[in-house]
Design an enzyme around this catalytic site. Structure first.
Site: not given
Ligand code: IPE
Ligand code: IPE
Ligand code: MG
Length: 246
Positions: A21, A24, A69-70, A189
Site C-alpha cells: 500500500d 499513490g 479497487n475496481w 502492510r
Molecule cells: C489494499 O489497499 C489493496 C491493495 C494493496 C491491493 P487499498 O489502498 O485498496 O486499501 P484501503 O482503501 O486503504 O483500505
Molecule cells: C497500493 O497503493 C496499490 C493498489 C491498491 C493498487 P495505493 O494505490 O492504494 O496508494 P495509496 O494508498 O492511495 O497511497
Molecule cells: Mg491504498
C-alpha cells in the site's frame, strides 16, 4: 549487525503475505501522479521477490488489486491493468530462470482478456518451479473467496457428494483459493495504515502482523529483513501458554 545477519534461517516464516500500500501517496509526495507510484511499486515487487527467494521463503503472497479497487476511476484501473500485462511480459523469463512459480488468486475472470491470457501463460510456463511460489492476489477479496468456498461446499452437499457432518475447518480451507499453501505466519502492510482491507481473512487467524510507515515504493530489502527479525522475536502462543508456564 544488519537485520539480514540477525535472521535465523532455520526459523524463517514459510509464507509471508504483503499488503502493498501507499503507491499513490508516495507519488504525490514526489509531485508526480499516482500512476508513477504504481510503476515504482513494481520495482519493489521485483526486489522483495528476489530477497524472499534468496532467503528461502517458500511462499510470498502479494495483494496487487482488490475487488474494491475496481471502484477507482477508470483511468487508474486501466493503467494498473496495462502495467500488469507489461510487467508479466517483462518479468516472466527471469522468474522462470529463478525457479519461481507464479500463481494468482482472486476473481480472475473480471480481468481484461489480454491480462488473463498473459497471466495464464506465465503461470503455465512456471508451474513446475519449486524454489518459491509467488502468488498475486488480483481482483481478490477475502469475503469473495470465502463466499465462493461456501458455494462449492453447498454444491457438494446438495449433489450428495458430501455430508454436512463432514464440513470442518480443514474442508473449508481446502475450498479456498489458497489451498495449495500453508497459512501466512507473517503479514506485512506498508504505508502506515493498520487495517486488513479484505485480505486473507481466514488465513491470517494467527498470523503475526507487521505495520511499517514506509510507502510501498520505498519499502526495501532492509525493511523486509527487519519485519522477519521482529517476527522471530515474537512469541506465538496460539491461545495456549508459553513453554515456561506449562
Ligand atoms: C489494499 O489497499 C489493496 C491493495 C494493496 C491491493 P487499498 O489502498 O485498496 O486499501 P484501503 O482503501 O486503504 O483500505
Ligand atoms: C497500493 O497503493 C496499490 C493498489 C491498491 C493498487 P495505493 O494505490 O492504494 O496508494 P495509496 O494508498 O492511495 O497511497
Ligand atoms: Mg491504498
Amino acid at each position: 549487525m544488519s537485520y539480514k545477519e540477525q535472521i535465523d534461517l532455520q526459523r524463517l516464516p514459510a509464507h509471508i503475505a504483503i499488503i502493498m500500500d501507499g503507491n499513490g501517496r508516495w507519488a504525490k509526495k514526489q509531485g508526480k501522479n499516482r500512476i508513477f507510484g504504481h510503476h515504482k511499486g513494481v520495482e519493489t515487487v521485483r526486489k522483495i521477490t528476489d530477497a524472499g527467494a534468496q532467503l528461502g521463503v517458500k511462499y510470498l503472497t502479494l495483494y496487487a488489486f482488490s475487488t474494491e479497487n475496481w471502484g477507482r476511476p477508470s483511468f487508474e484501473v486501466n493503467a494498473l491493468m496495462e502495467l500488469l500485462v507489461h510487467t508479466i511480459r517483462k518479468e516472466t523469463k527471469q522468474l522462470n530462470k529463478n525457479n519461481i512459480c507464479l500463481k494468482a488468486i482472486g476473481n480472475l475472470e473480471m480481468l481484461p482478456p489480454k491480462c488473463l491470457r498473459e497471466l495464464k501463460d506465465a503461470m503455465e510456463l512456471t508451474k513446475n518451479n519449486n524454489r518459491m511460489t509467488l502468488t498475486l492476489a488480483l481482483s481478490y477479496s477475502a469475503r469473495w473467496e470465502i463466499t465462493e468456498a461456501v458455494k462449492q461446499i453447498c454444491q457438494k452437499v446438495s449433489s450428495g457428494q458430501l455430508n454436512i457432518a463432514e464440513v470442518n475447518e480443514q474442508l473449508v480451507a481446502q475450498n479456498l483459493s489458497t489451498a495449495y499453501m500453508p497459512d501466512p505466519e507473517l503479514l506485512i502492510r506498508t504505508s502506515g495504515e493498520q487495517r486488513i482491507s479484505n485480505y486473507l481473512l481466514w488465513q491470517i487467524a494467527y498470523s503475526e502482523l507487521f505495520f511499517t510507515e514506509k510507502f510501498w515504493p520505498e519499502f526495501d530489502e532492509e525493511e523486509f529483513y527487519k519485519a522477519i527479525c521482529i517476527f522471530q522475536q515474537r512469541e506465538r502462543r496460539f491461545g495456549k501458554l508459553n513453554t515456561t508456564e506449562q
